[in-house]
Design a protein around this motif. Structure first.
Motif, mmCIF file in Angstrom:
data_model
loop_
_atom_site.group_PDB
_atom_site.id
_atom_site.type_symbol
_atom_site.label_atom_id
_atom_site.label_comp_id
_atom_site.label_asym_id
_atom_site.label_seq_id
_atom_site.Cartn_x
_atom_site.Cartn_y
_atom_site.Cartn_z
ATOM 1 N N LYS A 275 7.146 -4.855 0.801
ATOM 2 C CA LYS A 275 5.763 -4.294 0.406
ATOM 3 C C LYS A 275 5.134 -5.133 -0.516
ATOM 4 C CE LYS A 275 7.628 0.146 1.432
ATOM 5 N NZ LYS A 275 7.262 0.543 2.952
ATOM 6 N N LYS B 209 7.776 2.848 -5.138
ATOM 7 C CA LYS B 209 8.321 2.770 -3.972
ATOM 8 C C LYS B 209 9.262 1.628 -3.866
ATOM 9 C CE LYS B 209 4.257 2.456 -1.692
ATOM 10 N NZ LYS B 209 3.214 1.706 -0.620
ATOM 11 N N SER C 8 12.097 2.430 4.548
ATOM 12 C CA SER C 8 10.848 2.705 5.455
ATOM 13 C C SER C 8 11.169 4.332 5.570
ATOM 14 C CB SER C 8 11.181 2.027 6.788
ATOM 15 O OG SER C 8 12.459 2.130 7.522
ATOM 16 N N ALA C 9 10.389 4.795 6.601
ATOM 17 C CA ALA C 9 10.137 6.192 6.751
ATOM 18 C C ALA C 9 10.079 6.991 5.441
ATOM 19 C CB ALA C 9 11.449 6.774 7.455
ATOM 20 N N SER C 10 9.312 6.596 4.479
ATOM 21 C CA SER C 10 8.810 7.008 3.453
ATOM 22 C C SER C 10 9.957 7.136 2.248
ATOM 23 C CB SER C 10 8.011 8.431 3.605
ATOM 24 O OG SER C 10 6.764 8.404 4.175
ATOM 25 N N GLU D 206 2.067 1.306 -7.403
ATOM 26 C CA GLU D 206 0.764 0.979 -6.749
ATOM 27 C C GLU D 206 0.157 2.136 -7.227
ATOM 28 O OE1 GLU D 206 1.126 1.056 -2.605
ATOM 29 O OE2 GLU D 206 1.888 -0.553 -2.389
ATOM 30 N N SER D 207 -1.359 1.768 -7.499
ATOM 31 C CA SER D 207 -2.027 3.134 -7.860
ATOM 32 C C SER D 207 -2.353 3.803 -6.603
ATOM 33 C CB SER D 207 -3.611 2.713 -8.290
ATOM 34 O OG SER D 207 -4.169 1.626 -7.510
ATOM 35 N N PHE D 208 -2.595 5.364 -6.801
ATOM 36 C CA PHE D 208 -2.801 5.912 -5.583
ATOM 37 C C PHE D 208 -4.030 6.062 -4.993
ATOM 38 C CE2 PHE D 208 -3.604 10.247 -3.855
ATOM 39 C CZ PHE D 208 -2.220 10.491 -3.016
ATOM 40 N N ILE D 209 -3.901 5.897 -3.835
ATOM 41 C CA ILE D 209 -5.074 5.664 -2.948
ATOM 42 C C ILE D 209 -5.436 7.184 -2.206
ATOM 43 C CG2 ILE D 209 -6.227 4.386 -0.955
ATOM 44 C CD1 ILE D 209 -3.794 2.307 -1.047
ATOM 45 N N GLU E 140 -5.087 10.082 6.201
ATOM 46 C CA GLU E 140 -4.065 9.041 6.798
ATOM 47 C C GLU E 140 -4.114 8.813 8.042
ATOM 48 O OE1 GLU E 140 -0.683 8.170 4.038
ATOM 49 O OE2 GLU E 140 0.503 7.624 5.898
ATOM 50 N N PHE F 100 6.042 11.834 0.659
ATOM 51 C CA PHE F 100 5.165 11.810 1.738
ATOM 52 C C PHE F 100 5.869 11.965 2.969
ATOM 53 C CE2 PHE F 100 3.981 9.599 -2.132
ATOM 54 C CZ PHE F 100 2.469 10.083 -2.156
ATOM 55 N N ARG G 37 -4.943 4.310 5.226
ATOM 56 C CA ARG G 37 -5.764 5.487 4.570
ATOM 57 C C ARG G 37 -7.122 5.279 4.535
ATOM 58 N NH1 ARG G 37 -3.038 9.349 0.261
ATOM 59 N NH2 ARG G 37 -1.002 9.708 1.702
ATOM 60 N N GLU H 210 0.575 -0.258 5.242
ATOM 61 C CA GLU H 210 1.449 -1.519 5.666
ATOM 62 C C GLU H 210 1.379 -1.607 7.479
ATOM 63 O OE1 GLU H 210 5.861 -0.315 5.509
ATOM 64 O OE2 GLU H 210 5.624 1.449 6.483
HETATM 65 P P1 ADP Z 1 7.398 3.500 4.149
HETATM 66 O O1 ADP Z 1 7.448 2.195 4.724
HETATM 67 O O2 ADP Z 1 8.806 3.848 3.826
HETATM 68 O O3 ADP Z 1 6.644 4.299 5.141
HETATM 69 P P2 ADP Z 1 4.821 3.407 2.803
HETATM 70 O O4 ADP Z 1 4.431 2.167 1.912
HETATM 71 O O5 ADP Z 1 4.346 3.366 4.277
HETATM 72 O O6 ADP Z 1 6.383 3.314 2.922
HETATM 73 O O7 ADP Z 1 4.580 4.725 2.070
HETATM 74 C C1 ADP Z 1 4.777 5.885 2.794
HETATM 75 C C2 ADP Z 1 3.963 6.989 2.571
HETATM 76 O O8 ADP Z 1 3.577 7.033 1.461
HETATM 77 C C3 ADP Z 1 2.692 6.462 3.301
HETATM 78 O O9 ADP Z 1 2.411 6.681 4.573
HETATM 79 C C4 ADP Z 1 1.584 7.409 2.218
HETATM 80 O O10 ADP Z 1 1.401 8.570 2.667
HETATM 81 C C5 ADP Z 1 2.446 7.261 1.070
HETATM 82 N N1 ADP Z 1 1.553 6.117 0.141
HETATM 83 C C6 ADP Z 1 2.369 5.120 0.122
HETATM 84 N N2 ADP Z 1 1.525 4.002 -0.815
HETATM 85 C C7 ADP Z 1 0.445 4.891 -1.456
HETATM 86 C C8 ADP Z 1 -0.497 4.589 -2.239
HETATM 87 N N3 ADP Z 1 -0.523 3.382 -2.924
HETATM 88 N N4 ADP Z 1 -1.246 5.709 -2.157
HETATM 89 C C9 ADP Z 1 -1.309 6.917 -1.573
HETATM 90 N N5 ADP Z 1 -0.314 7.046 -0.691
HETATM 91 C C10 ADP Z 1 0.741 6.225 -0.539
#
Ligand code: ADP
Length: 416
Positions: free
Chosen positions: A106, A146, A151-153, A195-198, A202, A231, A273, A283
């Motif tokens: 990531k 994170k 994967s899979a949150s 990461e800052s929250f976006i 989604e 998430f 998002r 991603e």
């Molecule tokens: P994974 O590969 O484990 O799925 P992700 O980076 O896709 O990891 O993050 C999983 C979930 O977390 C995303 O689908 C989203 O809902 C949330 N998320 C991740 N990064 C952010 C972010 N910077 N801002 C807001 N939500 C995020």
């Protein structure tokens, strides 16, 4: 000549079986390579080629010595590297090892997105050995912490302040220090990304890349809000209910991300998002959607996603492929609490809901189940089809409401 496809997989789970079924339908010869059998000789009786994911170079040489292949497919993220190395050695179209490595990390992915001018949140990574209280001092709140390579949150946690940050950091550190992660021996598992929250709605996009160009197969709306602290994926419905203009924006963002990562050939699964500032790619994975979710997609003449991917892997032109249902969707059934799974009631009622095609419970009786952020699985999947996305979503919710899960509290182990 019968097309021969190499399937690189970490486990012999549902997805591997779905590809085996699809290959049978197509009359392709599918050869499985996996790392779960290097100790025992062919323990599953499927003649899989044993490889070691932690030793990609020797695995590549093993695969390159297996003769002609017309295409390669990887199931899940980790196998993509060996698939890419093997494809390079065999001279078959796929993604480069560097491109799949970026997708699996990531931090590298974010750097590529930033360099390509895609919108990115504020981000940085730190070693898991750092003191979280010090890191929190320069974290942008609200933020998301994170792991770089899970994967899979799994292990993805939102923190709104320093206290939550420290707690999240320590929780992720514990996950990264569990034996199932340590055994992977992956460099990226020694870091945590902040990461800052976006904020925003989604979506996910399923696609195929051919010679670096993206073909969108499906845009899924995720109607449940994903605001944290964990998430959890639940409902995916396609087609998207967004305007054509918004959908173009989403596709354009993923297209740019695919180029930024340097992906060239094969399936992709992207998460993104959308807010007032635009579309933010979270991603792009160089693999198809996970779990049983692909069953939600059906193409012309009932073709499965796996069939489509296999055809594409051997160089067939699948650019005309279209989803055949007016609307379809899947609900990944979340794990409400940790414990021992004891069973479920109401599957019959859930299956009888109009529009519901199938309810598949994947949890096994007596299985220890873990919710997010430590866990990364579901109790099962509900599939629905219908005339409209709203109808599909309602059917999934209604069916889920019929299910009553029995989960016993696991007794803590008493250490003396
Ligand atoms: P994974 O590969 O484990 O799925 P992700 O980076 O896709 O990891 O993050 C999983 C979930 O977390 C995303 O689908 C989203 O809902 C949330 N998320 C991740 N990064 C952010 C972010 N910077 N801002 C807001 N939500 C995020």
């Amino acid at each position: 000549m019968v097309p021969r496809v190499l399937l690189v997989a970490a486990t012999t789970g549902y997805q591997t079986r779905a590809f085996a079924d699809a290959a049978r339908q197509l009359g392709f010869d599918l050869v499985l390579a996996t790392d779960r059998c290097h100790v025992l000789k062919d323990p599953w009786g499927d003649h899989a080629i044993p490889v070691r994911f932690e030793d990609p170079v020797s695995s590549r040489d093993t695969l390159a010595a297996e003769g002609r292949f017309d295409g390669v497919v990887a199931v899940a993220d980790r196998p993509t590297l060996i698939a890419a190395l093997a494809a390079e050695a065999l001279g078959i179209p796929y993604n480069s090892p560097a491109a799949v490595a970026r997708c699996r990390d990531k931090y590298l992915a974010r750097q590529r997105f930033q360099a390509a001018g895609l919108p990115v949140p504020e981000f940085f990574r730190v070693a898991i050995t750092e003191n979280p209280a010090d890191v929190a001092d320069h974290a942008p709140f609200p933020c998301v912490l994170k792991p770089l390579g899970l994967s899979a949150s799994r292990g993805v946690i939102r923190a709104n302040n320093a206290e939550e940050f420290v707690e999240a950091f320590e929780r992720i550190r514990t996950i990264l220090e569990t034996s199932d992660v340590l055994i992977l021996r992956e460099e990226q598992n020694r870091f945590i990304q902040i990461e800052s929250f976006i904020e925003g709605r989604e979506f996910s996009i399923e696609g195929l890349v051919t010679a670096g160009e993206l073909q969108v197969l499906a845009i899924f709306d995720k109607p449940d809000p994903l605001d944290g602290p964990v998430f959890e994926e639940t409902i995916y419905v396609t087609p998207s209910r967004e305007s054509a203009e918004t959908q173009t924006l989403l596709v354009e963002a993923v297209n740019r991300a695919v180029h930024a990562l340097g992906l060239a050939h094969g399936p992709i699964h992207a998460e993104l998002r959308l807010n007032r500032q635009g579309a933010w790619v979270l991603e792009v994975a160089a693999r198809p959607i996970g779990g049983l979710c692909a069953r939600a997609l059906r193409f012309d003449a009932g073709m499965s996603l796996e069939e489509l991917i296999l055809r594409h892997a051997v160089g067939e032109d699948v650019s005309a492929a279209q989803l055949s249902d007016p609307a379809s969707g899947v609900m990944m059934i979340p794990i409400p609490k940790g414990g021992l799974y004891e069973g479920v009631e109401g599957v019959e009622q859930a299956s009888a809901v109009a529009g519901v095609e199938e309810v598949v419970i994947t949890a096994k009786e007596g299985q220890k189940i873990l919710p997010l952020p430590e866990g990364a699985s579901y109790l099962g999947f509900i599939f629905a089809r219908g005339d409209s996305p709203a109808g599909v979503e309602a059917a999934l919710r209604q069916a889920h409401g019929c299910l009553k899960f029995e989960i016993a509290t696991a007794l803590p182990v008493i250490r003396r």
